[in-house]
Scaffold this motif. Structure first.
Motif, PDB file in Angstrom:
ATOM      1  N   CYS A  28      19.672 -67.246  38.200  1.00 31.82           N
ATOM      2  CA  CYS A  28      18.238 -67.431  37.974  1.00 31.82           C
ATOM      3  C   CYS A  28      17.954 -68.339  36.777  1.00 31.82           C
ATOM      4  O   CYS A  28      16.815 -68.683  36.521  1.00 31.82           O
ATOM      5  N   CYS A  35      18.416 -60.345  38.137  1.00 27.64           N
ATOM      6  CA  CYS A  35      19.118 -60.419  39.430  1.00 27.64           C
ATOM      7  C   CYS A  35      20.003 -59.212  39.711  1.00 27.64           C
ATOM      8  O   CYS A  35      20.374 -58.984  40.852  1.00 27.64           O
ATOM      9  N   HIS A  65      22.047 -66.845  32.736  1.00 27.30           N
ATOM     10  CA  HIS A  65      22.519 -66.744  34.128  1.00 27.30           C
ATOM     11  C   HIS A  65      22.502 -68.148  34.732  1.00 27.30           C
ATOM     12  O   HIS A  65      21.682 -68.476  35.581  1.00 27.30           O
TER      13      HIS A  65
HETATM   14 ZN   LIG Z   1      19.790 -63.746  36.982  1.00 26.19          ZN
END
Ligand SMILES: [Zn+2]
Lengths: 91, 1003
Positions: free
Chosen positions: A63, A9, A59
Motif C-alpha cells: 500500500c 493491509c 509497505h
Molecule cells: Zn500495507
C-alpha cells in the motif's frame, strides 16, 4: 525473514517492506533557528539499540504507507505496529 | 578384483536390480537402493580419498551428511559435474561416474602424501604463519596451495539443469522422519492440522526402521516392525505432505525455512531429461517440530583416521540396511551401549566381531549381557593406543587405561582386524535450533549441548534425540508428552504405548584418549577433512588463543564441508579440559546456514538468464532494435546507447550523432525519465519544500528546472517540472532515481507534512517522451503538429502546450538538455512508436538523426550540464556544482537548506565541479582518472577526479568535467592527470564549453 502486520493491509512478508530507520525523529519546524550541533543531532544521530527499538517501516511493495513498528532487534519479535501520528505504545 | 562384502539378507535393497557405476574409472556393480558409499564398501573399497593437508589415505567413515572423508566428484560432463558430494548421500544410479578428489596422480599413489612425512612442519596455523609473508610471495604460494589442496573441480560450462522454487504454508512442519518425527507428524495430522514432514533420506524411519532386536519392543513388536506399520499408515492422511530426499538448509526467524528437495539426482541420466533437478521449498510454518536426531561421535585416539575405521552406527546401518559388511574381522571401540547393537547385528549376519574395546569399567545392560552371551570378547577399561595399516587398517594396539583415564598401563595387546568401529557417544543435531535463534545448555551427564527450552524461539519444539534423549522408551514418552502440550492435544492414539528397551547405566567420557607415546608423537585426528589433530588445538591454546571461534579458525577445526558436525564437541572438550573450564561456559561455535550445502542452481531457481532481473523496455524499443541500436542498461531499463551505421565504431557513431544534432536535428527516446504527476491545492507549496528554488510564482504553462537535495544538503536528483494547471504539475526525475524520488516524496508527505493536500502518481510508463533537438527541430514539429504556433512569442523556451497529433492528446514542452532549440513530445505510450516513426518521416528532409544516451551525455557535457549520479556522488552541494543560482535564498526552508551552511558545507576547499581542457586537444581523459598538482610529492596528493570526458565533434577538441578540491578558485590552473604510462597536462576551465551565451536555444 519476519512477518509484519501492516496496519492497512494485514500480515505480509518482510520482503514487501523497507525499513526507514528510527521512528519519532521529527524534522525541526524551524531549521534556521538551530545551531550546527542541533541540526547535526537531527540529521545524523540515530540509536542502534539491541533490544526494543521504535522503527519506521514502509509497505513499499504494497500500500506504500509508512507506519511505525516496535521491534526487538535481538530476536526480531514485533511487539506493536501503529500508524504515523499515533502515540507509541508504552514500553 | 576384491571379493564382494554383500550378504544376502536384506529389506531395503533390491538385489534383483543390478546397477553399474564407475569409481576412478573402474567399472563396479551395486544394487538399486545403494548409496555410492554402500556400493563401494560392498566392493571392498574403503580408500576413497586423501586428506586435505597431509594427503593421508582416508576411507568411508559414516553413512550420512556428516561424512568428512568420502568427498567425491560426480560426473565428468563440463556442465553438470559436481564436486564435494558425499558418497554417503548419493543414491546409486545406472552409469554413475565418480572420482576421488584431492589426490594426484591417483588415490593409491598421491604426491601430496609427502606432506604426511613433513607434518611436523605443518602445525596449526601453518597457512597463516607461512604463507602470509612476505606479501609479494603470495602469488607463488597460492599456486601451490591451489594445486595441492583443491577440493574438486567446478563445472566449466553453464548448468543446463532446471531448478525450481516453491512456497509452502502449513500449520506444522516436522523436520526429520525418524521415530520422533513420525510420531509428531502423525499426531499433528491426526488432529487435522495441515502438516508437512521432511526427511533427507529416501526412506522414512531413521535408525529405528532397521532396529530389529528383542531388546527394543513397542507394543510387543520389534520396534522396526511397529514403526513400519505406522509409516505405512501415514498415507491415509490427506492433510499430511511427505517430502523425502529433502533437507532443511536454513531455519530463519518467524518459522521461515528453506529446504532443498532432490528430484532427479537418484535417477539414471537418461531418465532425467526435462525434469526439474532440485526444488527449493520456502516454507512458512505456524509451528515447527525439530526431530533431526543425533549423530555418533568418533573417539579421538592415535591414528584414528585409517581407511577401514568407521562409526559403529554406520557399520550397523551398512549391515542392517544395505546388507553390506564393512569387513570380515571387525573390532569395535566404544564408550557406550549403542555399540553393542552393532555387535549383535554383525553377529546375526555372520560377521566376526573379534573384540569390543570399551573404555568403561563395566556395564550390565540387557544389550551388553546379550553380547556377552554370544561370546564376543569385551576388554573393559581399555583403549586403543595405535592403529596400523596404511591404505587399510590391519591391526590395532590396545592397552589398559589408568583409573583417571589419563594414561595407559600394563601390556600392549595387538589385535588384527580389517575394520574398526568407534563410538564416542552421540551429539544432538541442534544446528537448526540455534539457526532459528535458540540458545543451548550443556547437559553434563551426556556431555552434550541441548536446546534450552527457556531460551527457545516460540512456536517450535525439539523432540527425540536432537533434544538429548536417547533411550527408546524415554524418547517416545517425551515426544508424545511434549507434542501434546505443543499442539494442544487431549488424548492421542499413542497414550498407552508399551515400550521396552535396554537402558544404559554406565558412562565414561574421555575427549582425548591417551597413548603409550607422548602426544607430540601421535596423530589423534579431530577434524578429518581438515586434518587438524588434538595436538593442533593444544598448540593453539599454548599460543594464547582462548575463544573457541578463534581456535576453530586458527586450527581450521570444523571448517570443512562437514562444518564440524563430527568433532566440534571433542575440540570443545579438549579446550575445556586443557584450560580447566566448564564446557557449558565455553559455549559452542555458531552454526550458520546452510546445514548441508546448497547448489547454486537451487538458490537461483528459475531466476537465470532473462529472468535474472526485470527488463524494462520503452514503447519505442522495437524501432531501436530494428535500427541497429546498441543498448546500455540504466537500472532495469534498456536504453538505446548509440545507433551505429554500417561498420561504425561507437566513437564514430557518437561523433556523427552529436554533430548531426547540432547541425540539423537529432531525436532521442527520453521515455525512461521518471515522471511524477503532482496534484492538490498544496502542490506549489510542496514543490517549494522539495526543490531548492521557488515555485509559487511559476506561471501555468511554464517549465522550470529543479534541484532536489537530501537533508544533508547534497544533490540528490534533478529534472524539469511543468505547471500544467493551478494545482497540477508534472515532475521529471532522472531515469535511475525515479523510484527513489517518489518514495522520498511520499515519505515526506506522509510523515512530515501530512497537512499538505498533495497527491503523487507515477506516470513514467504511461507517457513516452520523444525529444527532438537542433536548429531544424522546429521545421519537423511544425510538420507533425501543423496547428501549433511555434513562434517564440507564443511558445518560448521553458514552456509547454497541450496539443494533438492525429487526434491523440499530447503535451509538448520546449525544454532542452542539449542546449539546442528543442521540443519534447509526451504522448500516451501506446501511440509513442507511431509518433516516433512520424517524426522520423517528417524529419527525413531535415536530416533527422536518431541518437542514444552516449550522444545525449556528450551534448550536455559540451553545455556543462550535470548528470546526477555521474558528476555527483552524494557528496556535492549545489554550491560545489557552481549552481548557487538555483538556491532560493529567500525561501524559509526546503529539504537540505539548513545543511548548506553547516561548518563543513561552507568550507571552500571542498571538491567542486570544474571544466578541464587537455593540453593536447586530441587527448581524451579517462573518467575516474585522478588529478594532481605536484607529481613529485610523495605521497602524491589527490586533488580530485574526472567525472565526465568526451571528444567534442562540435568543438573539435577533448573536453571534460571534474571535481577538484577548491576548484572554483582555480580557473586557469594547470594540473596533471597521471596515467599508467604517461602524465597528461590539463587546465581548469569554466564548466560550459559550448554556446556560453545560450544563443542556440532560440536559434
Ligand atoms: Zn500495507
Amino acid at each position: 525473514m519476519f512477518i509484519i502486520n501492516c496496519p492497512y493491509c494485514g500480515e505480509r512478508d518482510q520482503s514487501e517492506f523497507s525499513c526507514g530507520g528510527e521512528a519519532h525523529i521529527e524534522r525541526p519546524k524551524q531549521p534556521t533557528e538551530l545551531s550546527d550541533d542541533q541540526w547535526a543531532e537531527y540529521l545524523f544521530m540515530r540509536k542502534n539499540i539491541k533490544g526494543i527499538q521504535f522503527e519506521r517501516w514502509n509497505h513499499a511493495h504494497g500500500c506504500r504507507k509508512w507506519f511505525n513498528v516496535v521491534r526487538d532487534t535481538s530476536n526480531d519479535k514485533i511487539h506493536a505496529v501503529y500508524k504515523m501520528g499515533e502515540r507509541p505504545p508504552l514500553k | 578384483m576384491s571379493k564382494s562384502l554383500r550378504i544376502n539378507k536384506n529389506n531395503f535393497i533390491d538385489q534383483t536390480i543390478r546397477v553399474s557405476f564407475k569409481f576412478n574409472g573402474q567399472k563396479l556393480f551395486g544394487f538399486k537402493g545403494d548409496t555410492l558409499a554402500s556400493a563401494l564398501l560392498a566392493n571392498d573399497i574403503h580408500l576413497v580419498g586423501r586428506s586435505f593437508k597431509y594427503h593421508r589415505p582416508r576411507g568411508i567413515m559414516t553413512c550420512g551428511s556428516e561424512e568428512p572423508n568420502a568427498i567425491i566428484q560426480i560426473g565428468n560432463d563440463p556442465s553438470s559435474t559436481e564436486p564435494n558430494v558425499r558418497a554417503t548421500e548419493i543414491e546409486l544410479y545406472e552409469g554413475l561416474e565418480s572420482f576421488s578428489q584431492n589426490c594426484w596422480p591417483s588415490v593409491n599413489f598421491d604426491i601430496g602424501g609427502i606432506n604426511n612425512f613433513l607434518s611436523p612442519l605443518l602445525p596449526a596455523g601453518f597457512y597463516y604463519k607461512t604463507f602470509m609473508w612476505p606479501a609479494s610471495f603470495w602469488e607463488k604460494y597460492e599456486f601451490f596451495i591451489r594445486h595441492s589442496a583443491g577440493l574438486g573441480k567446478s563445472p566449466t560450462k553453464p548448468d543446463t539443469d532446471l531448478y525450481d522454487h516453491q512456497y509452502a504454508h502449513c500449520d506444522v512442519l516436522v523436520i526429520g522422519g525418524g521415530i520422533s518425527g513420525i510420531l509428531s507428524a502423525k499426531l499433528a495430522a491426526e488432529k487435522g492440522l495441515n502438516t508437512i514432514l521432511i526427511d533427507d533420506k529416501n526412506c522414512l524411519g531413521g535408525s529405528t526402521i532397521y532396529q530389529e532386536d528383542d531388546c527394543f519392543k513397542i507394543n510387543n513388536e520389534y520396534s522396526n516392525k511397529w514403526l513400519k506399520k505406522e509409516i505405512d499408515n501415514l498415507k491415509n492422511y490427506p492433510n499430511l505432505l511427505i517430502k523425502k530426499r529433502t533437507s532443511v538448509a536454513a531455519f530463519h526467524g518467524y518459522n521461515y525455512l528453506l529446504a532443498k528437495e532432490n528430484l532427479t539426482d537418484h535417477l539414471g541420466i537418461n531418465e532425467r531429461k526435462n525434469k526439474i533437478r532440485q526444488r527449493l521449498w520456502k516454507i512458512r510454518a505456524k509451528k515447527v517440530v525439530i526431530a533431526t536426531g543425533s549423530i555418533e561421535r568418533p573417539l579421538i585416539f592415535n591414528n584414528n583416521d585409517r581407511p577401514g575405521i568407521l562409526l559403529n552406527s554406520s557399520i550397523k546401518k551398512y549391515i542392517d540396511f544395505f546388507g553390506v559388511k564393512s569387513g570380515n574381522e571387525i573390532s569395535l571401540f566404544t564408550n557406550n551401549d549403542s555399540t553393542y547393537e552393532t555387535a549383535i547385528s554383525l553377529n546375526k549376519s555372520g560377521v566376526k566381531v573379534n573384540t569390543i574395546i570399551d573404555i568403561r569399567e563395566n556395564s550390565n545392560s540387557t544389550l551388553v549381557k546379550k553380547v556377552q552371551k554370544i561370546g564376543i570378547n569385551i576388554l573393559w577399561s581399555h583403549t586403543i593406543v595405535n592403529t596400523n595399516g596404511y591404505k587399510r587398517i590391519k591391526s590395532i594396539n590396545v592397552q589398559k587405561l589408568s583409573a583417571d583415564g589419563e594414561n595407559v598401563v600394563g601390556k600392549k595387546i595387538k589385535i588384527n582386524c580389517d575394520c574398526l568401529g568407534m563410538s564416542g557417544g552421540w551429539t544432538p543435531m541442534v544446528h537448526l535450533f540455534t539457526q532459528s535463534g535458540g540458545k543451548l545448555k550443556f547437559k553434563d551427564e551426556n556431555y552434550i549441548f541441548i536446546p534450552d527450552i527457556n531460551k527457545s524461539p516460540s512456536d517450535q519444539i525439539s523432540v527425540g534425540s536432537c533434544n538429548g534423549i536417547f533411550e527408546l522408551d524415554d524418547l517416545i514418552t517425551n515426544t508424545i508428552k511434549n507434542i501434546k502440550i505443543f499442539l494442544d492435544l487431549d488424548k492421542t492414539i499413542y497414550d498407552n504405548l508399551n515400550v521396552i528397551c535396554s537402558k544404559e547405566t554406565e558412562k565414561r567420557n574421555i575427549w582425548l584418549l591417551p597413548s603409550d607415546k607422548p602426544l607430540s608423537k601421535t596423530k589423534p585426528f579431530l577434524d578429518f577433512q581438515n586434518d587438524s589433530t588434538a595436538k593442533d588445538v593444544k598448540l593453539a591454546l599454548r599460543e594464547g588463543f582462548k575463544s573457541i571461534e578463534h581456535v576453530k579458525r586458527y586450527t581450521t577445526t570444523g571448517m570443512g564441508t562437514d562444518q564440524g558436525k563430527l568433532s566440534n564437541m571433542h575440540a570443545l572438550g579438549i579446550i575445556a579440559d586443557t584450560t580447566g573450564t566448564n564446557m557449558g561456559d565455553l559455549g559452542t561455535t555458531t552454526f550458520r546456514p546452510p546445514f548441508t550445502p546448497l547448489t547454486f542452481g537451487s538458490i537461483v531457481g528459475r531466476n537465470v538468464g532473462e529472468f535474472f532481473d526485470h527488463i524494462r523496455k520503452t514503447a519505442i524499443h522495437d524501432w531501436h532494435v530494428e535500427n541497429n541500436a546498441k543498448f546500455e542498461n540504466v537500472g532495469q531499463w534498456k536504453r538505446a546507447w548509440y545507433f551505429p551505421k554500417n561498420n561504425e565504431t561507437m566513437f564514430q557513431a557518437v561523433q556523427r550523432e552529436s554533430k548531426a544534432a547540432r547541425d540539423n536535428a537529432g531525436i532521442l527516446d527520453a521515455s525512461t525519465l521518471g515522471k511524477i504527476d503532482i496534484q492538490g491545492t498544496d502542490a506549489s507549496e510542496f514543490l517549494n519544500r522539495v526543490y531548492t528554488n521557488a515555485w509559487s510564482k511559476l506561471a501555468i504553462g511554464k517549465c522550470r528546472y529543479g534541484l532536489m537535495l537530501n537533508e544533508d544538503g547534497m544533490v540528490y536528483d534533478d529534472g524539469v517540472t511543468t505547471r500544467l494547471g493551478e494545482n497540477h504539475y508534472i515532475m521529471t526525475t532522472t531515469t535511475g532515481g525515479a523510484a527513489n524520488v517518489l518514495s522520498k516524496l511520499e515519505d515526506y508527505l506522509q510523515t512530515e507534512w501530512p497537512e499538505l493536500d498533495v497527491y503523487l502518481t507515477t506516470v513514467t510508463d504511461q507517457y513516452s517522451t520523444i525529444s527532438i533537438c537542433g536548429p531544424r527541430s522546429k521545421n519537423i514539429v511544425k510538420k507533425i503538429i501543423p496547428d501549433l504556433d511555434l513562434s517564440d512569442a507564443n511558445f518560448p523556451h521553458m514552456s509547454f502546450k497541450n496539443s494533438k497529433i492525429d487526434n491523440v492528446n499530447c503535451r509538448v514542452m520546449r525544454i532542452s538538455f542539449t542546449g539546442e532549440h528543442s521540443y519534447e513530445i509526451n504522448i500516451q505510450s501506446n501511440y509513442a512508436k507511431d509518433v516516433w516513426i512520424k517524426c522520423m518521416d517528417a524529419g527525413k528532409e531535415f536530416n533527422i538523426t536518431p541518437y542514444g544516451t552516449e550522444t545525449m551525455h556528450l551534448l550536455r557535457a559540451e553545455k556543462g550540464f550535470i548528470i546526477t549520479g555521474q558528476d555527483t556522488d552524494g557528496t556535492l552541494t549545489p554550491s560545489d556544482l557552481q549552481m548557487d543560482w538555483i538556491i532560493g535564498k529567500k525561501k524559509y526552508d526546503f529539504i537540505g537548506k539548513r545543511s548548506l551552511y553547516r561548518s563543513d558545507t561552507i568550507r571552500d576547499d571542498r571538491k567542486q565541479l570544474v571544466g578541464l581542457l587537455t593540453e593536447d586537444p586530441l587527448e581524451v581523459l579517462e573518467e575516474g582518472a585522478q588529478l594532481v598538482e605536484d607529481i613529485n610529492k610523495k605521497p602524491i596528493e589527490m586533488l580530485g577526479h574526472v567525472t565526465s570526458s568526451y571528444f567534442s565533434p562540435n568543438l573539435k577538441k577533448s573536453i571534460a568535467l571534474a571535481v577538484v578540491r577548491g576548484g572554483k578558485k582555480m580557473k586557469g590552473k594547470k594540473l596533471i592527470v597521471p596515467m599508467e604510462n604517461k602524465n597528461i597536462n590539463v587546465t581548469i576551465t569554466d564548466t560550459v564549453f559550448y554556446d556560453k551565451e545560450n544563443k542556440r536555444l532560440n536559434a
